[in-house]
Enzyme design. Structure first.
Site, PDB file in Angstrom:
ATOM      1  CG  ASP A 277      -2.062  -0.971   1.126  1.00  0.00           C
ATOM      2  OD1 ASP A 277      -2.286  -1.499   0.017  1.00  0.00           O
ATOM      3  OD2 ASP A 277      -2.722  -1.218   2.152  1.00  0.00           O
TER       4      ASP A 277
ATOM      5  CG  ASP B 145      -7.436  -4.901  -1.207  1.00  0.00           C
ATOM      6  OD1 ASP B 145      -7.831  -6.088  -1.177  1.00  0.00           O
ATOM      7  OD2 ASP B 145      -7.927  -4.002  -0.501  1.00  0.00           O
TER       8      ASP B 145
END
Length: 367
Positions: free
Chosen positions: A106, A165
């Protein structure tokens, strides 16, 4: 006479295809992509940072930034490009501490932003800042955990965690590094990783569990996959060895999404749950994948152009006069609890939703 009739009949399939594609080129007042995009993009000009853990530029802000830059490019909005450059400049100096560290999927995806700015401005500072974020996804740190080292030994990024994700977070920075350098190692990394995620996580119905131990079809999670595979296919060479497998996975997913699109044009927070609420960020990501697929010729225009148009028309109704998108699911970790997904708070103006709308706008504006 017969020759003219024959020519007319032969032209009908082309005329039908053209009409279907044109469904994505003309919209009524209030739904015009450039107008909606300007509203959302300019909202970001003076917006506050959305920090990861209160420390670093977060991935939702990075995506919002990238989407705004792409919109500015397509509309030749030099003022907006300058605004975005001015917003970034402190990250070289007074806000340098906000640059994400390079130890998580991320955080590493932040590199896609300076690489996007480099492509627009050719300012080498952006390239020098961005490339290490792509490289360190494959450079195993000394303190890496055994599981992380195991992935690296197989040729994957040590940041692999098998959450869907990841397939946008990894793909976006590697694809941008490829666009900037032309070095095939970056696109090869992204393609290899994508194939593995398709093999591990795609279900027989074409959708994806949030993770192997979380058997729910979460909308935004599937949205990350839909957008990530779409981005990868845009830049993956036609003769790349992994392209057929990736295209197969993409088309299988799009077929399933078409089947789960609601009568109103949206997709629900859990895609296969008809009683769940319509969620905007995932719906926008799916719409982006549909629009791009039609325009690139990956999807049948007669089937998917009407679905994409219906989705766009539905999405616009969630944008208020200030350019804020409503009904956006907040940031969500995985959890093997169906009710958890239903109960996730819904926000207005959350960057998770702002960015995908701009991706849709860009896809509609691209020729």
């Amino acid at each position: 006479m017969y020759k003219k009739l024959l020519m007319l009949l032969l032209s009908l399939p082309f005329q039908f295809l053209s009409a279907q594609t044109n469904m994505l080129d003309s919209f009524p007042e209030g739904y015009i992509p450039e107008e909606v995009g300007k509203l959302i993009a300019y909202r970001f000009v003076y917006a506050k940072h959305a920090l990861h853990g209160g420390k670093w530029i977060s991935y939702p802000e990075t995506f919002y930034w990238n989407g705004t830059l792409r919109f500015a490019e397509l509309t030749n909005d030099k003022a907006l490009i300058k605004f975005m450059g001015n917003r970034f400049e402190p990250l070289f100096t007074t806000e340098k501490k906000l640059l994400p560290i390079k130890n998580h999927v991320d955080l590493n995806m932040f590199g896609s932003l300076p690489l996007t700015l480099y492509q627009i401005t050719k300012d080498k500072r952006y390239r020098e800042l961005g490339i290490p974020y792509a490289d360190t996804q494959w450079e195993v740190p000394e303190d890496a955990k055994p599981g992380e080292k195991k992935w690296a030994e197989k040729g994957y990024t040590w940041q692999t965690r098998l959450w869907i994700d990841d397939m946008y977070m990894i793909t976006i920075v590697q694809a941008n590094a490829y666009k900037v350098t032309g070095d095939p190692k970056y696109i090869d990394r992204a393609a290899r990783e994508m194939v593995m995620y398709l093999d591990e996580l795609q279900q027989p119905n074409g959708l994806f569990y949030h993770a192997p131990d979380v058997p729910y079809y979460w909308a935004r999670g599937n949205g990350w996959m839909a957008a990530g595979v779409t981005e990868l296919l845009r830049y993956l060479p036609e003769d790349h060895k992994d392209r057929p497998r990736i295209m197969q996975g993409y088309q299988k997913m799009m077929k399933s999404l078409k089947n789960y699109q609601t009568a109103g044009g949206m997709w629900n927070q859990l895609i296969d749950e008809p009683d769940y609420w319509a969620e905007t960020s995932g719906s926008a990501m799916f719409t982006y994948a549909f629009i791009t697929g039609v325009k690139q010729g990956w999807l049948d225009a007669g089937t998917y152009a009407p679905a994409a148009r219906k989705a766009w028309m539905a999405l616009v109704s969630y944008v208020n006069a200030q350019g804020a998108v409503s009904d956006v699911c907040v940031g969500t970790n995985k959890k093997n609890d169906k009710q958890y997904y239903y109960d996730r708070p819904r926000r207005t103006g959350d960057y998770h939703g702002q960015a995908p709308y701009l991706w849709c706008v860009a896809a509609l504006l691209e020729k």
